[in-house]
Write an enzyme that holds these catalytic residues in place. Structure first.
Site, PDB file in Angstrom:
ATOM      1  CG  HIS A   1      -1.858   1.148   1.241  1.00 35.48           C
ATOM      2  ND1 HIS A   1      -3.146   1.049   0.773  1.00 35.48           N
ATOM      3  CD2 HIS A   1      -1.700   2.433   1.634  1.00 35.48           C
ATOM      4  CE1 HIS A   1      -3.754   2.209   0.885  1.00 35.48           C
ATOM      5  NE2 HIS A   1      -2.890   3.076   1.398  1.00 35.48           N
ATOM      6  CB  CYS A   2       2.031   3.316  -2.681  1.00 36.94           C
ATOM      7  SG  CYS A   2       3.233   4.616  -2.964  1.00 36.94           S
ATOM      8  N   PRO A   3       1.794   4.933   0.361  1.00 37.90           N
ATOM      9  CG  PRO A   3       3.339   5.578   1.983  1.00 37.90           C
ATOM     10  CD  PRO A   3       2.997   4.481   1.045  1.00 37.90           C
TER      11      PRO A   3
END
Lengths: 158, 668
Positions: B112-114
């Protein structure tokens, strides 16, 4: 899932859902989309083995075609890159096209083969391509006071 | 990203100089690159990563309580474990993982890429990777050209334009380092065919990665593979399919060879004919239905004729092959045969529903060549247009309903799918599985087969009451005999289910803790859960799942047998989650109300006051863990459970985490 209720006349004779049989994905080749061709034992007296196997094999071939890396997929990728992916707004991807074919195929199979046997295939895409769902119906005779309904395939996504 | 835009804007001011000094192609290239970065960023941010929709309720009814936490699957020779996802209610496909931030399972989950505030998964990994790559190049470009500019203006270093450029290159240089690092990391991952998730969890550290196709192929797949479809929020196409009984049944007798004619029509190499001498062979022209030999179903005949006229255009092919079928009316009870007679000529909808004889009775008569089964329906399918006519009965299926040659017609035909029965075929009065009793009392049946039958009493008693409705009071005796054939088929299903239940019971028996509970005083409970449990079919709690059979072997049922069952059950589950035990309660983060309603809806309608206690405490905040929670709460919840013996539980003692008191209060 949307179900439709029919008038009382039909209610008397409309079948009820007994169970659902799920044909799982076959992961032996990796994450490509394939379904197991193993015949589920619950359908032993509902449909002939070869019919179901044929259906599943055809589905597998469709999916293999959709996921094939070849000229068309290269072209699609390049075009997408070149147009900064705006092309996706206008054009349908190849996979989507094959999915439409698949859904037509399933519809046809349902009408011709499965519905007469009291079965109903559900397009795997509605289940996230995890399972091929086969709804098994049983005739309730003339005593149906419960709200039995006929299933509509291709019902709305949840 | 805004940052980059600012930098880029600033950089733009230097472009004229760069164009002049270095090369006129510099600004356009940079612009294109920048555009590319933006496009990929947008796609990575807004594209669905390959979210798998939650499984519907009826999909997980088998898996939920009796299935282990892990399921092993063989991927290219390597054993891969599929974990049960408690939130999404299915076994996660290989490489799939549940994102706790987004609270859904993502296919080929990477991370999950912030930065893009999105999951990176199967569908958008390519864009993410290209974004990283292009961003790296872009930043390198900005840095390089900025440096060149500075170096050319060393003497004017403190002027504004130089200072700004200096700032730009310093910032870009600063950010270049982590971006470069990330790009390099993903390049490595792609070359090894792993996802970030797999790398971080060390899945294939020591072993073989079955998902890699080699470095080059991995890259090729990354860039050039077709884009997967979105699974959620698909456009729905409403296509109604009418399913109307009578239903076709397959033939099961595989003794007969099949001869397939060129057009796919089976010629019937029926060795039966000897026995069927009492039924004359109607050499009727195709469109006309053959005259029935028994006058019982004249109404059906009439019905057939009318419908046959309607469907006559489809008739020829069907009838040509069906000419044999009415012949094959066995010496069995006439009634079961009648539908075959009639339906063989019908290709349009036929309302046989008025009689309890439906296609289930058709199952009982088959000669069946196994090959023919496939051929005939296929052929039939070809002949039929895809008309929306309900209850399309193919004559092919009725061809299937030929009787075998030997006098053992009946039994083979009657109990088609039961392998145990088949094995006993040759025997004399056979003791079939207990729920198949001989119909010794029925003279009509007797005349056709040597074996005796008794009514399927046990089967009936276990079956849902509507089955009894199938025995019509106004039917003549032969009809009632045929009605019993219906019961046979029900019993067949029942036996199949029972066997399944037996197997599952055995499976559960192996789990030590369960043995005490399973052999309760009332063994009958475990027999045919699917049938037994639905006394009032029409009485279902609102929002119920529908007539799916309750899982009597399930944990909820075990719990319903008493507190003891619960306590016993918890102990094995307290053990490590890696053992293949039943995965614990399905955790969901839905609020209390939702879970209670879902509990009720799922709660098997017949299960007495005990609703599945495993429906986890709704208080679980977006929790995706299953077993650990359960084990932690098991001890505390056991005594609580005891007090709940007769109340509906919406959130069980599995609230763990100190929420027990809350749920207690709520439930009370």
């Amino acid at each position: 899932m949307a179900t439709e209720f029919h008038n009382l006349q039909e209610l008397r004779h409309s079948p009820s859902l007994v169970t659902k049989v799920f044909i799982q994905r076959d992961y032996s080749e990796g994450t490509v989309c394939r379904f197991q061709t193993k015949f589920p034992s619950e359908l032993d007296n509902r449909i002939e083995r070869t019919l179901l196997e044929e259906t599943v094999k055809t589905l597998n071939s469709y999916y293999a075609e959709a996921e094939k890396i070849g000229g068309q997929s290269y072209l699609e990728g390049c075009l997408a890159c070149a147009t900064a992916y705006i092309i996706f707004l206008c054009m349908e991807t190849r996979y989507e096209k094959v999915l439409r074919k698949i859904s037509g195929f399933i519809q046809e199979q349902n009408e011709k083969i499965y519905a007469p046997r009291g079965l109903l295939l559900t397009d795997p895409i509605e289940r996230g391509m995890r399972v091929l769902e086969i709804s098994v119906f049983e005739d309730r005779g003339s005593g149906g006071s419960s709200p039995s309904s006929t299933m509509s395939s291709g019902s709305s996504a949840r | 990203m805004v940052f980059m835009n600012i930098l880029m804007c600033v950089f733009v001011f230097r472009c004229p100089w760069l164009a002049v000094t270095i090369c006129p192609a510099v600004p356009p290239c940079c612009a294109v690159l920048f555009l590319f970065v933006l496009a990929n960023f947008t796609m990575a941010t807004f594209m669905d990563a390959g979210v798998l929709p939650m499984a519907s309720e009826d999909e997980d009814k088998d898996d939920e309580f009796r299935a282990p936490l892990y399921k092993n699957v063989n991927v290219k020779g390597v054993q891969v474990r599929m974990k049960w996802c408690a939130s999404c209610h299915f076994y996660r496909p290989p490489r799939c993982s549940h994102c706790s931030i987004c609270d859904h399972c993502v296919e080929d989950f990477d991370h999950h890429c912030p930065w893009v505030n999105n999951c990176i998964g199967r569908r958008n990994y390519r864009y993410f990777f290209l974004f990283l790559l292009s961003l790296t190049f872009h930043m390198i470009g900005v840095f390089t050209f900025g440096l060149i500019y500075i170096l050319h203006h060393m003497d004017e270093l403190w002027k504004l334009h130089c200072t700004v450029t200096l700032v730009v290159i310093s910032i870009s240089g600063l950010f270049l380092i982590p971006v470069l690092g990330l790009t390099g990391f993903h390049l490595y991952l792609v070359s090894r065919g792993r996802t970030t998730n797999e790398q971080v969890t060390g899945k294939f550290q020591g072993g073989v990665n079955p998902f890699t196709r080699g470095c080059c192929n991995n890259l090729e797949h990354l860039v050039c593979s077709p884009i997967s479809p979105k699974y959620t929020a698909r456009p729905c196409r409403k296509a109604v399919i009418h399913i109307q009984p009578p239903f076709l049944r397959p033939e099961i007798d595989r003794q007969m060879p099949v001869k397939v004619r060129g057009n796919g029509i089976q010629s019937l190499q029926n060795k039966v004919s000897v026995k069927l001498s009492d039924i004359k062979q109607p050499k009727t022209p195709p469109p006309l239905p053959p005259k029935p030999d028994h006058g019982l179903l004249k109404s059906q005949v009439a019905l057939l004729k009318t419908s046959d006229q309607q469907g006559s255009n489809k008739g020829p092919d069907l009838h040509s092959e069906s000419k044999g079928s009415p012949v094959r009316c066995s010496q069995q009870a006439s009634l079961p045969v009648q539908p075959s007679l009639q339906t063989s000529t019908v290709s349009s909808s036929l309302q046989l529903n008025s009689l309890p004889l439906n296609s289930r009775s058709l199952t009982l008569k088959h000669t069946s060549r196994s090959g023919s089964k496939s051929q005939l329906p296929a052929m039939h399918a070809d002949n039929l247009e895809s008309s929306p006519l309900p209850g399309i009965l193919s004559s092919s299926s009725l061809l299937a309903n030929h009787n075998t040659s030997s006098s053992s017609i009946s039994y083979d035909n009657l109990i088609p799918a039961d392998p145990q029965v088949m094995a006993q075929r040759g025997a004399a009065p056979v003791s079939y599985p207990h729920h198949f009793m001989t119909l010794g009392t029925d003279g009509n049946l007797q005349r056709s087969h040597p074996r005796t039958y008794s009514p399927v009493f046990m089967g009936i008693s276990r079956q849902s009451p509507h089955l009894r409705d199938l025995i019509p009071p106004d039917m003549t005796p032969p009809l009632s005999a045929a009605a019993r054939y219906d019961n046979f088929s029900k019993a067949i299903m029942a036996s199949i289910q029972e066997r399944r239940e037996l197997e599952e019971r055995e499976r559960m028996l192996r789990r030590p803790a369960r043995t005490q509970v399973l052999f309760g005083p009332d063994m009958g409970i475990y027999d045919i859960p699917s049938r037994r449990s639905l006394p009032p079919d029409n009485i279902r709690p609102p929002g119920s799942r529908g007539p799916t059979p309750p899982a009597y072997g399930s944990r909820e049922f075990l719990m319903s047998t008493g507190v003891l069952g619960y306590n016993i059950r918890t102990s094995p589950l307290s053990s490590s989650s890696t053992s293949s035990l039943t995965h614990g309660p399905k955790t969901s983060s839905s609020p209390l109300q939702n879970s209670s309603s879902s509990l009720q809806s799922r709660g098997r309608s017949s299960s007495p006051a005990y609703y599945p206690p495993e429906r986890p405490a709704p208080g679980f905040p977006s929790s995706t863990s299953t077993l650990p929670r359960f084990s932690s709460s098991s001890t505390s919840s056991a005594p609580l459970y005891a007090s709940y013996a007769n109340t509906k539980r919406s959130s069980l003692p599995y609230s763990g985490e100190g929420k027990d008191s809350v749920t207690l209060g709520a439930l009370k």
